[in-house]
Design a protein around this motif. Sequence first.
Motif, PDB file in Angstrom:
ATOM      1  N   GLN A   1      22.473  11.012  48.026  1.00 56.11           N
ATOM      2  CA  GLN A   1      22.374  11.356  46.605  1.00 56.11           C
ATOM      3  C   GLN A   1      23.399  12.407  46.162  1.00 56.11           C
ATOM      4  O   GLN A   1      23.150  13.161  45.234  1.00 56.11           O
ATOM      5  CB  GLN A   1      20.949  11.803  46.249  1.00 56.11           C
TER       6      GLN A   1
ATOM      7  N   PRO B   1      17.835  18.793  39.668  1.00 60.58           N
ATOM      8  CA  PRO B   1      16.865  18.262  40.635  1.00 60.58           C
ATOM      9  C   PRO B   1      17.159  16.808  40.963  1.00 60.58           C
ATOM     10  O   PRO B   1      17.601  16.044  40.107  1.00 60.58           O
ATOM     11  CB  PRO B   1      15.530  18.416  39.909  1.00 60.58           C
ATOM     12  N   LYS B   2      16.882  16.420  42.207  1.00 61.29           N
ATOM     13  CA  LYS B   2      17.150  15.047  42.643  1.00 61.29           C
ATOM     14  C   LYS B   2      15.888  14.307  43.078  1.00 61.29           C
ATOM     15  O   LYS B   2      15.856  13.097  43.041  1.00 61.29           O
ATOM     16  CB  LYS B   2      18.127  15.049  43.823  1.00 61.29           C
ATOM     17  N   SER B   3      14.863  15.017  43.490  1.00 58.81           N
ATOM     18  CA  SER B   3      13.645  14.328  43.926  1.00 58.81           C
ATOM     19  C   SER B   3      12.711  14.130  42.740  1.00 58.81           C
ATOM     20  O   SER B   3      12.755  14.879  41.760  1.00 58.81           O
ATOM     21  CB  SER B   3      12.935  15.124  45.023  1.00 58.81           C
ATOM     22  N   ILE B   4      11.873  13.141  42.839  1.00 59.67           N
ATOM     23  CA  ILE B   4      10.940  12.843  41.755  1.00 59.67           C
ATOM     24  C   ILE B   4       9.986  14.014  41.532  1.00 59.67           C
ATOM     25  O   ILE B   4       9.623  14.325  40.392  1.00 59.67           O
ATOM     26  CB  ILE B   4      10.192  11.504  42.010  1.00 59.67           C
ATOM     27  N   THR B   5       9.626  14.700  42.595  1.00 60.09           N
ATOM     28  CA  THR B   5       8.742  15.867  42.479  1.00 60.09           C
ATOM     29  C   THR B   5       9.409  16.981  41.687  1.00 60.09           C
ATOM     30  O   THR B   5       8.803  17.568  40.794  1.00 60.09           O
ATOM     31  CB  THR B   5       8.350  16.382  43.879  1.00 60.09           C
ATOM     32  N   GLU B   6      10.665  17.270  42.006  1.00 63.26           N
ATOM     33  CA  GLU B   6      11.394  18.323  41.287  1.00 63.26           C
ATOM     34  C   GLU B   6      11.605  17.946  39.824  1.00 63.26           C
ATOM     35  O   GLU B   6      11.528  18.800  38.941  1.00 63.26           O
ATOM     36  CB  GLU B   6      12.746  18.571  41.951  1.00 63.26           C
TER      37      GLU B   6
ATOM     38  N   THR C   1      18.555  10.322  36.583  1.00 63.38           N
ATOM     39  CA  THR C   1      17.305   9.567  36.570  1.00 63.38           C
ATOM     40  C   THR C   1      17.543   8.127  36.110  1.00 63.38           C
ATOM     41  O   THR C   1      16.952   7.193  36.665  1.00 63.38           O
ATOM     42  CB  THR C   1      16.269  10.272  35.663  1.00 63.38           C
TER      43      THR C   1
ATOM     44  N   ARG D   1      18.828   6.231  38.990  1.00 64.88           N
ATOM     45  CA  ARG D   1      17.764   5.910  39.940  1.00 64.88           C
ATOM     46  C   ARG D   1      16.868   4.785  39.422  1.00 64.88           C
ATOM     47  O   ARG D   1      16.381   3.972  40.202  1.00 64.88           O
ATOM     48  CB  ARG D   1      16.926   7.156  40.261  1.00 64.88           C
TER      49      ARG D   1
ATOM     50  N   SER E   1      16.312   1.356  41.631  1.00 60.28           N
ATOM     51  CA  SER E   1      14.977   1.213  42.231  1.00 60.28           C
ATOM     52  C   SER E   1      14.347  -0.123  41.885  1.00 60.28           C
ATOM     53  O   SER E   1      14.795  -0.827  40.986  1.00 60.28           O
ATOM     54  CB  SER E   1      14.064   2.345  41.746  1.00 60.28           C
TER      55      SER E   1
ATOM     56  N   GLN F   1       8.507   2.210  42.437  1.00 60.46           N
ATOM     57  CA  GLN F   1       9.476   3.310  42.352  1.00 60.46           C
ATOM     58  C   GLN F   1      10.237   3.271  41.025  1.00 60.46           C
ATOM     59  O   GLN F   1      10.507   4.309  40.427  1.00 60.46           O
ATOM     60  CB  GLN F   1      10.465   3.248  43.523  1.00 60.46           C
TER      61      GLN F   1
ATOM     62  N   TRP G   1      10.433   6.351  38.253  1.00 60.08           N
ATOM     63  CA  TRP G   1      11.699   6.902  37.745  1.00 60.08           C
ATOM     64  C   TRP G   1      11.817   6.676  36.236  1.00 60.08           C
ATOM     65  O   TRP G   1      12.304   7.548  35.510  1.00 60.08           O
ATOM     66  CB  TRP G   1      12.882   6.305  38.490  1.00 60.08           C
TER      67      TRP G   1
END
Length: 172
Positions: free
Chosen positions: A71, A98-103, A133, A136, A140, A144, A148
């Motif tokens: 990423q 941020p790169k993760s879905i949580t972040e 996003t 992604r 995806s 997923q 996103w």
Amino acid sequence: MIWKILLLLLFYYSAYATVTHRWSRAMLFPTAQRIKRSSAAFLNPVLQNSLEDVVLLYEFLLAELDIDKVQRISIKDEELASLRKATEFDIICNEIIPKSITEIRRLTSRLSSYPRVLKKEDFERTVLTMVYTAYRVAQSQGHQKDIWAESFVNLYKALKHDLMFPYNGEPS
């Protein structure tokens, strides 16, 4: 007794004034405040300082970005990638947003309760997070993709709210 209360209030006011001001920007993008040896000169970088910078950012996004397996985002056009602003773009995209879905969900949660208009660097980083996003979403599949897409819509709503904030009169 009164002087103790006065001293305590003075201490509280001093602590509140210094801590709130110093960390207000870290609330949305905490990694922008971390000092890294490789990018100490670009502590809290901002891409858009003039209209020319806005046009250059637009060119970066149109020049086709490359997002590798870990990423990491880079500009494919070598001429554009060699510019100084491209270095700042790289730092923002690879170390700050941020790169993760949580972040990203954490960011949208903070944006939904943000009490004022975003600073230009926070707005810029939110837009770049939205671009990431969207990428992604396109890459995806299945569940997923839905997750996103939901994050993309939440970022859109946060940016729309920020743009409409002066007309709304109060945050929603």
